[in-house]
Design a protein around this motif. Structure first.
Motif, PDB file in Angstrom:
ATOM      1  N   HIS A  58     -50.643 -60.188  -7.105  1.00 43.03           N
ATOM      2  CA  HIS A  58     -51.736 -59.290  -7.640  1.00 43.03           C
ATOM      3  C   HIS A  58     -51.174 -58.709  -8.850  1.00 43.03           C
ATOM      4  CE1 HIS A  58     -49.624 -56.752  -4.884  1.00 43.03           C
ATOM      5  NE2 HIS A  58     -49.687 -55.773  -5.831  1.00 43.03           N
ATOM      6  N   VAL A  59     -52.028 -58.248  -9.626  1.00 44.67           N
ATOM      7  CA  VAL A  59     -51.767 -57.395 -10.974  1.00 44.67           C
ATOM      8  C   VAL A  59     -52.665 -56.298 -10.988  1.00 44.67           C
ATOM      9  CG1 VAL A  59     -51.451 -57.535 -13.609  1.00 44.67           C
ATOM     10  CG2 VAL A  59     -50.688 -59.328 -12.180  1.00 44.67           C
ATOM     11  N   ASP A  60     -52.229 -55.008 -11.468  1.00 45.86           N
ATOM     12  CA  ASP A  60     -53.005 -54.110 -11.780  1.00 45.86           C
ATOM     13  C   ASP A  60     -53.438 -54.059 -13.347  1.00 45.86           C
ATOM     14  OD1 ASP A  60     -52.969 -53.225  -9.311  1.00 45.86           O
ATOM     15  OD2 ASP A  60     -51.477 -51.528  -9.568  1.00 45.86           O
ATOM     16  N   ILE A  61     -54.647 -53.561 -13.467  1.00 46.49           N
ATOM     17  CA  ILE A  61     -55.115 -53.421 -15.042  1.00 46.49           C
ATOM     18  C   ILE A  61     -55.674 -52.400 -15.006  1.00 46.49           C
ATOM     19  CG2 ILE A  61     -56.376 -54.408 -16.839  1.00 46.49           C
ATOM     20  CD1 ILE A  61     -56.359 -57.135 -15.545  1.00 46.49           C
ATOM     21  N   LYS A  62     -55.371 -51.398 -15.695  1.00 48.19           N
ATOM     22  CA  LYS A  62     -55.596 -49.925 -16.049  1.00 48.19           C
ATOM     23  C   LYS A  62     -57.000 -49.829 -16.749  1.00 48.19           C
ATOM     24  CE  LYS A  62     -51.271 -47.585 -15.583  1.00 48.19           C
ATOM     25  NZ  LYS A  62     -50.570 -46.722 -16.342  1.00 48.19           N
ATOM     26  N   THR A  63     -57.743 -48.954 -16.527  1.00 50.11           N
ATOM     27  CA  THR A  63     -58.948 -48.949 -17.395  1.00 50.11           C
ATOM     28  C   THR A  63     -58.711 -48.983 -18.945  1.00 50.11           C
ATOM     29  OG1 THR A  63     -61.037 -47.862 -17.709  1.00 50.11           O
ATOM     30  CG2 THR A  63     -59.301 -46.324 -17.523  1.00 50.11           C
ATOM     31  N   GLY A  64     -59.662 -49.610 -19.737  1.00 53.95           N
ATOM     32  CA  GLY A  64     -59.269 -49.698 -21.124  1.00 53.95           C
ATOM     33  C   GLY A  64     -58.392 -50.725 -21.600  1.00 53.95           C
ATOM     34  N   HIS A  65     -57.686 -51.530 -20.641  1.00 62.13           N
ATOM     35  CA  HIS A  65     -56.913 -52.605 -20.954  1.00 62.13           C
ATOM     36  C   HIS A  65     -57.385 -53.988 -20.348  1.00 62.13           C
ATOM     37  CE1 HIS A  65     -54.220 -49.259 -20.986  1.00 62.13           C
ATOM     38  NE2 HIS A  65     -53.421 -49.855 -21.680  1.00 62.13           N
ATOM     39  N   TYR A  66     -56.694 -54.974 -20.919  1.00 62.42           N
ATOM     40  CA  TYR A  66     -57.372 -56.319 -20.431  1.00 62.42           C
ATOM     41  C   TYR A  66     -56.163 -57.240 -20.446  1.00 62.42           C
ATOM     42  CZ  TYR A  66     -56.502 -57.993 -25.314  1.00 62.42           C
ATOM     43  OH  TYR A  66     -55.970 -58.061 -26.499  1.00 62.42           O
ATOM     44  N   SER A  67     -56.478 -58.472 -19.992  1.00 66.69           N
ATOM     45  CA  SER A  67     -55.251 -59.721 -19.685  1.00 66.69           C
ATOM     46  C   SER A  67     -56.144 -60.762 -20.271  1.00 66.69           C
ATOM     47  CB  SER A  67     -54.989 -59.842 -18.274  1.00 66.69           C
ATOM     48  OG  SER A  67     -54.210 -60.972 -18.162  1.00 66.69           O
ATOM     49  N   ALA A  68     -55.787 -61.132 -21.477  1.00 69.58           N
ATOM     50  CA  ALA A  68     -56.017 -62.310 -22.112  1.00 69.58           C
ATOM     51  C   ALA A  68     -55.731 -63.699 -21.555  1.00 69.58           C
ATOM     52  CB  ALA A  68     -55.697 -62.462 -23.608  1.00 69.58           C
ATOM     53  N   ASN A  69     -54.917 -63.657 -20.555  1.00 64.79           N
ATOM     54  CA  ASN A  69     -54.520 -64.815 -19.889  1.00 64.79           C
ATOM     55  C   ASN A  69     -54.043 -64.425 -18.543  1.00 64.79           C
ATOM     56  OD1 ASN A  69     -54.009 -67.594 -19.202  1.00 64.79           O
ATOM     57  ND2 ASN A  69     -52.498 -67.884 -20.925  1.00 64.79           N
ATOM     58  N   THR A  70     -54.593 -64.539 -17.664  1.00 63.57           N
ATOM     59  CA  THR A  70     -54.029 -64.050 -16.044  1.00 63.57           C
ATOM     60  C   THR A  70     -52.933 -64.928 -15.671  1.00 63.57           C
ATOM     61  OG1 THR A  70     -55.752 -65.119 -15.012  1.00 63.57           O
ATOM     62  CG2 THR A  70     -56.156 -62.707 -15.665  1.00 63.57           C
ATOM     63  N   PRO A  71     -52.147 -64.552 -15.026  1.00 64.16           N
ATOM     64  CA  PRO A  71     -51.130 -65.349 -14.612  1.00 64.16           C
ATOM     65  C   PRO A  71     -51.373 -66.564 -13.640  1.00 64.16           C
ATOM     66  CG  PRO A  71     -50.593 -63.139 -13.920  1.00 64.16           C
ATOM     67  CD  PRO A  71     -51.836 -63.146 -14.366  1.00 64.16           C
ATOM     68  N   TRP A  72     -52.533 -66.609 -13.139  1.00 63.07           N
ATOM     69  CA  TRP A  72     -53.094 -67.540 -12.244  1.00 63.07           C
ATOM     70  C   TRP A  72     -54.740 -67.381 -12.273  1.00 63.07           C
ATOM     71  CZ3 TRP A  72     -54.063 -63.069 -10.228  1.00 63.07           C
ATOM     72  CH2 TRP A  72     -53.152 -61.998  -9.929  1.00 63.07           C
ATOM     73  N   PRO A  73     -55.177 -68.268 -12.012  1.00 66.23           N
ATOM     74  CA  PRO A  73     -56.897 -68.252 -11.874  1.00 66.23           C
ATOM     75  C   PRO A  73     -56.996 -66.879 -10.899  1.00 66.23           C
ATOM     76  CG  PRO A  73     -56.429 -70.488 -11.632  1.00 66.23           C
ATOM     77  CD  PRO A  73     -55.195 -69.701 -11.571  1.00 66.23           C
ATOM     78  N   VAL A  74     -57.905 -66.318 -11.031  1.00 68.69           N
ATOM     79  CA  VAL A  74     -58.395 -64.843 -10.392  1.00 68.69           C
ATOM     80  C   VAL A  74     -59.371 -65.445  -9.277  1.00 68.69           C
ATOM     81  CG1 VAL A  74     -59.606 -62.673 -10.290  1.00 68.69           C
ATOM     82  CG2 VAL A  74     -57.985 -63.370 -12.205  1.00 68.69           C
TER      83      VAL A  74
END
Length: 107
Positions: free
Chosen positions: A84-100
């Motif tokens: 898993h990976v945490d994403i704080k509010t106001g942030h994004y991941s343009a390419n997650t490490p694996w399909p969510v």
């Protein structure tokens, strides 16, 4: 001769510049108080929008934007399990490490 050398150097420098793709800011924006996922990396493909209700949900995507006002956790496995990976509010991941496969909204 010197002038020709400078001109050639300038043309070579310009030709070496990469062509730029549209920036992430040009991509569809995720509305405030929502989580958005995209089916492809770099905010590409189809966008899906989800509310900010707390809990664990099945979700899918390769790009994620968190505008919920809460921290979210994206998971590799269903039922909010596994890597898993945490994403704080106001942030994004343009390419997650694996399909969510699932996502938890905290708070």
């Amino acid at each position: 001769m010197r002038m020709r050398l400078f001109a050639l150097a300038g043309v070579t420098a310009i030709a070496a510049l990469p062509l730029t793709a549209p920036s992430a800011s040009a991509a569809p924006r995720c509305p405030s108080l929502y989580v958005c996922t995209w089916t492809k990396a770099d905010l590409g493909g189809t966008m899906h929008t989800y509310n900010n209700d707390s809990g664990c949900y099945p979700r899918s995507g390769r790009s994620v934007s968190n505008q919920t006002g809460k921290t979210i956790t994206i998971y590799k496995e269903a039922s909010c399990y596994g890597s898993h990976v945490d994403i704080k509010t106001g942030h994004y991941s343009a390419n997650t490490p694996w399909p969510v496969a699932s996502m938890a909204v905290w708070g």
